[in-house]
Scaffold this motif. Structure first.
Motif, PDB file in Angstrom:
ATOM      1  N   HIS A  30      45.698  33.077  50.814  1.00 29.09           N
ATOM      2  CA  HIS A  30      46.295  33.877  51.890  1.00 29.09           C
ATOM      3  C   HIS A  30      46.088  35.365  51.605  1.00 29.09           C
ATOM      4  CE1 HIS A  30      48.027  30.308  53.524  1.00 29.09           C
ATOM      5  NE2 HIS A  30      48.849  30.117  52.516  1.00 29.09           N
ATOM      6  N   LEU A  31      45.672  36.101  52.622  1.00 32.11           N
ATOM      7  CA  LEU A  31      45.531  37.543  52.482  1.00 32.11           C
ATOM      8  C   LEU A  31      46.915  38.173  52.470  1.00 32.11           C
ATOM      9  CD1 LEU A  31      43.761  40.095  52.411  1.00 32.11           C
ATOM     10  CD2 LEU A  31      43.742  40.048  54.913  1.00 32.11           C
ATOM     11  N   LYS A  32      47.253  38.840  51.367  1.00 26.12           N
ATOM     12  CA  LYS A  32      48.586  39.427  51.211  1.00 26.12           C
ATOM     13  C   LYS A  32      48.599  40.920  51.521  1.00 26.12           C
ATOM     14  CE  LYS A  32      52.921  39.318  49.796  1.00 26.12           C
ATOM     15  NZ  LYS A  32      53.972  38.570  50.496  1.00 26.12           N
ATOM     16  N   HIS A  33      47.604  41.656  51.027  1.00 24.91           N
ATOM     17  CA  HIS A  33      47.586  43.100  51.226  1.00 24.91           C
ATOM     18  C   HIS A  33      46.163  43.583  51.514  1.00 24.91           C
ATOM     19  CE1 HIS A  33      51.648  43.368  49.647  1.00 24.91           C
ATOM     20  NE2 HIS A  33      51.272  42.821  48.507  1.00 24.91           N
ATOM     21  N   ARG A  34      46.077  44.613  52.319  1.00 29.23           N
ATOM     22  CA  ARG A  34      44.849  45.393  52.471  1.00 29.23           C
ATOM     23  C   ARG A  34      45.143  46.787  51.938  1.00 29.23           C
ATOM     24  NH1 ARG A  34      40.650  43.585  55.753  1.00 29.23           N
ATOM     25  NH2 ARG A  34      41.101  41.735  56.995  1.00 29.23           N
ATOM     26  N   LEU A  35      44.468  47.155  50.870  1.00 32.97           N
ATOM     27  CA  LEU A  35      44.681  48.457  50.258  1.00 32.97           C
ATOM     28  C   LEU A  35      43.639  49.414  50.806  1.00 32.97           C
ATOM     29  CD1 LEU A  35      45.109  47.215  46.562  1.00 32.97           C
ATOM     30  CD2 LEU A  35      46.819  47.289  48.405  1.00 32.97           C
ATOM     31  N   SER A  36      44.087  50.476  51.441  1.00 30.10           N
ATOM     32  CA  SER A  36      43.170  51.392  52.111  1.00 30.10           C
ATOM     33  C   SER A  36      43.271  52.786  51.499  1.00 30.10           C
ATOM     34  CB  SER A  36      43.469  51.423  53.604  1.00 30.10           C
ATOM     35  OG  SER A  36      44.812  51.826  53.831  1.00 30.10           O
ATOM     36  N   GLY A  37      42.622  53.729  52.174  1.00 22.51           N
ATOM     37  CA  GLY A  37      42.669  55.111  51.712  1.00 22.51           C
ATOM     38  C   GLY A  37      41.547  55.486  50.767  1.00 22.51           C
ATOM     39  N   PHE A  38      40.530  54.635  50.676  1.00 26.57           N
ATOM     40  CA  PHE A  38      39.374  54.924  49.829  1.00 26.57           C
ATOM     41  C   PHE A  38      38.315  55.672  50.628  1.00 26.57           C
ATOM     42  CE2 PHE A  38      41.352  51.097  48.116  1.00 26.57           C
ATOM     43  CZ  PHE A  38      41.486  51.425  46.770  1.00 26.57           C
ATOM     44  N   ALA A  39      37.598  56.540  49.959  1.00 28.30           N
ATOM     45  CA  ALA A  39      36.595  57.351  50.644  1.00 28.30           C
ATOM     46  C   ALA A  39      35.290  56.602  50.885  1.00 28.30           C
ATOM     47  CB  ALA A  39      36.301  58.613  49.832  1.00 28.30           C
ATOM     48  N   HIS A  40      35.001  55.608  50.025  1.00 25.59           N
ATOM     49  CA  HIS A  40      33.704  54.940  50.109  1.00 25.59           C
ATOM     50  C   HIS A  40      33.856  53.534  49.534  1.00 25.59           C
ATOM     51  CE1 HIS A  40      29.207  54.768  49.886  1.00 25.59           C
ATOM     52  NE2 HIS A  40      29.316  55.648  50.868  1.00 25.59           N
ATOM     53  N   ASN A  41      32.756  52.952  49.064  1.00 25.00           N
ATOM     54  CA  ASN A  41      32.794  51.598  48.516  1.00 25.00           C
ATOM     55  C   ASN A  41      33.645  51.530  47.247  1.00 25.00           C
ATOM     56  OD1 ASN A  41      31.067  50.684  50.492  1.00 25.00           O
ATOM     57  ND2 ASN A  41      29.226  50.983  49.266  1.00 25.00           N
ATOM     58  N   VAL A  42      34.403  50.430  47.119  1.00 20.22           N
ATOM     59  CA  VAL A  42      35.131  50.139  45.889  1.00 20.22           C
ATOM     60  C   VAL A  42      34.259  49.185  45.078  1.00 20.22           C
ATOM     61  CG1 VAL A  42      37.253  49.239  44.885  1.00 20.22           C
ATOM     62  CG2 VAL A  42      37.317  50.453  47.077  1.00 20.22           C
ATOM     63  N   VAL A  43      33.641  49.701  44.031  1.00 22.21           N
ATOM     64  CA  VAL A  43      32.617  48.939  43.307  1.00 22.21           C
ATOM     65  C   VAL A  43      33.096  48.425  41.952  1.00 22.21           C
ATOM     66  CG1 VAL A  43      30.727  50.122  44.467  1.00 22.21           C
ATOM     67  CG2 VAL A  43      31.617  51.064  42.336  1.00 22.21           C
ATOM     68  N   ALA A  44      34.340  48.756  41.562  1.00 23.13           N
ATOM     69  CA  ALA A  44      34.855  48.316  40.267  1.00 23.13           C
ATOM     70  C   ALA A  44      36.326  47.950  40.405  1.00 23.13           C
ATOM     71  CB  ALA A  44      34.688  49.414  39.226  1.00 23.13           C
ATOM     72  N   LEU A  45      36.699  46.789  39.880  1.00 22.43           N
ATOM     73  CA  LEU A  45      38.077  46.304  39.907  1.00 22.43           C
ATOM     74  C   LEU A  45      38.423  45.703  38.557  1.00 22.43           C
ATOM     75  CD1 LEU A  45      38.089  44.368  43.316  1.00 22.43           C
ATOM     76  CD2 LEU A  45      39.268  46.526  42.869  1.00 22.43           C
ATOM     77  N   ALA A  46      39.677  45.875  38.127  1.00 25.02           N
ATOM     78  CA  ALA A  46      40.145  45.231  36.901  1.00 25.02           C
ATOM     79  C   ALA A  46      41.658  45.111  36.942  1.00 25.02           C
ATOM     80  CB  ALA A  46      39.727  46.024  35.666  1.00 25.02           C
ATOM     81  N   PHE A  47      42.155  43.920  36.610  1.00 21.70           N
ATOM     82  CA  PHE A  47      43.596  43.733  36.430  1.00 21.70           C
ATOM     83  C   PHE A  47      43.965  44.065  34.990  1.00 21.70           C
ATOM     84  CE2 PHE A  47      43.094  41.055  40.192  1.00 21.70           C
ATOM     85  CZ  PHE A  47      44.263  41.303  40.883  1.00 21.70           C
ATOM     86  N   ALA A  48      45.158  44.608  34.811  1.00 21.97           N
ATOM     87  CA  ALA A  48      45.693  44.782  33.467  1.00 21.97           C
ATOM     88  C   ALA A  48      45.909  43.406  32.849  1.00 21.97           C
ATOM     89  CB  ALA A  48      47.008  45.554  33.518  1.00 21.97           C
ATOM     90  N   PRO A  49      45.785  43.282  31.524  1.00 18.46           N
ATOM     91  CA  PRO A  49      45.987  41.974  30.889  1.00 18.46           C
ATOM     92  C   PRO A  49      47.342  41.350  31.207  1.00 18.46           C
ATOM     93  CG  PRO A  49      44.955  43.480  29.351  1.00 18.46           C
ATOM     94  CD  PRO A  49      45.338  44.298  30.566  1.00 18.46           C
TER      95      PRO A  49
END
Length: 262
Positions: A30-49
């Motif tokens: 299920h889609l829970k959130h759409r995080l916006s406000g970025f200027a361009h492509n989001v090319v890197a993601l990482a969760f904290a351990p």
């Protein structure tokens, strides 16, 4: 979709694309959130351990790189680290205790910031081209970075010094990942090879079978028994991490509809 990350507890899937990140609840999807406000492509993601934070990197080429930290449960922005890089951020990685965030980018720098305050802690300089990925050794003492200059560099966080340069790839090193709590990393490259290295001594641990096209992505199971890599040919290859043997090629069925043209 430019980037993907799954939280350590398996509850969240994050996907980065043009000007937004989508957060999906797993396993239902299920889609829970759409995080916006970025200027361009989001090319890197990482969760904290610990799974409580999501770091997002990107930004428009030749402009300030974007580095933001979100709470995946609420979808709220926890911190934006302004001017972290002077060009696109290509890689992000939390330290094992979640207190520090490393990032790298097209400005040829690796930088580390304190998560709680956003305070800049260290910068590492030595690559001669874009830095495409970065990772922490589990003990928090060393970082490794992957460069478009075809090198892997190992950095001492405490001293800020470069510990060593690892050569072996003949084209850009596109991604790297540490294998669990070990000093071993796995890297992919434009030279069509997947390799495993030991950052403590710079030695080659294993080279996996070469493929027919540019490799872009890699991940490893925490115990190092499974390695998966994918690239330009659209095939995800699953390997035995202990001996380098190819276990399976994961492809779409032949009757699967093609992706829409851009």
């Amino acid at each position: 979709v430019e980037s993907l990350a799954i939280s350590p507890d398996g509850k969240w899937l994050a996907s980065g694309s043009f000007q937004e990140v989508c957060l999906w609840e797993m396993p239902a999807g299920h889609l829970k959130h759409r995080l916006s406000g970025f200027a361009h492509n989001v090319v890197a993601l990482a969760f904290a351990p610990q799974g409580n934070l999501l770091a997002c990197g990107g930004g428009a080429p030749t402009e300030d790189g974007e580095l933001k930290i979100f709470d995946p449960v609420s979808g709220s922005l926890i911190r934006e680290i302004a001017h972290a890089h002077s060009d696109t951020v290509y890689g992000v990685s939390f330290s094992a205790d979640g207190s520090k965030l490393a990032s790298c980018g097209a400005d040829k720098f690796i930088k580390v910031h304190e998560v709680a305050t956003g305070r800049h802690l260290r910068s590492f300089e030595g690559h001669t081209h874009h830095v495409l990925d970065v990772g922490w050794k589990a003990d928090g003492k060393l970082l490794a970075s992957a460069g478009a200059d075809s090198t892997i560099k190992v950095w001492d966080f405490e001293t800020g010094e470069q510990r060593r340069t690892i050569n072996g790839h003949s084209r850009q090193v596109t991604r790297l990942v540490f294998v669990g709590n070990t000093p071993q990393i796995v890297t992919t490259s434009g030279d069509r090879t997947l390799r495993m290295w030991n950052v403590d001594n710079g030695g080659t641990v294993r080279q996996f079978g070469s493929v027919n096209d540019f490799l872009y992505a890699v991940h490893a199971s925490p115990d190092g028994k499974l390695i998966v890599a994918g690239g330009q040919d659209g095939i995800a290859r699953l390997y035995d991490g202990t001996n380098g043997k190819l276990l399976r090629e994961l492809t779409l069925p032949k009757d699967h509809p093609p992706a829409p043209k851009k």
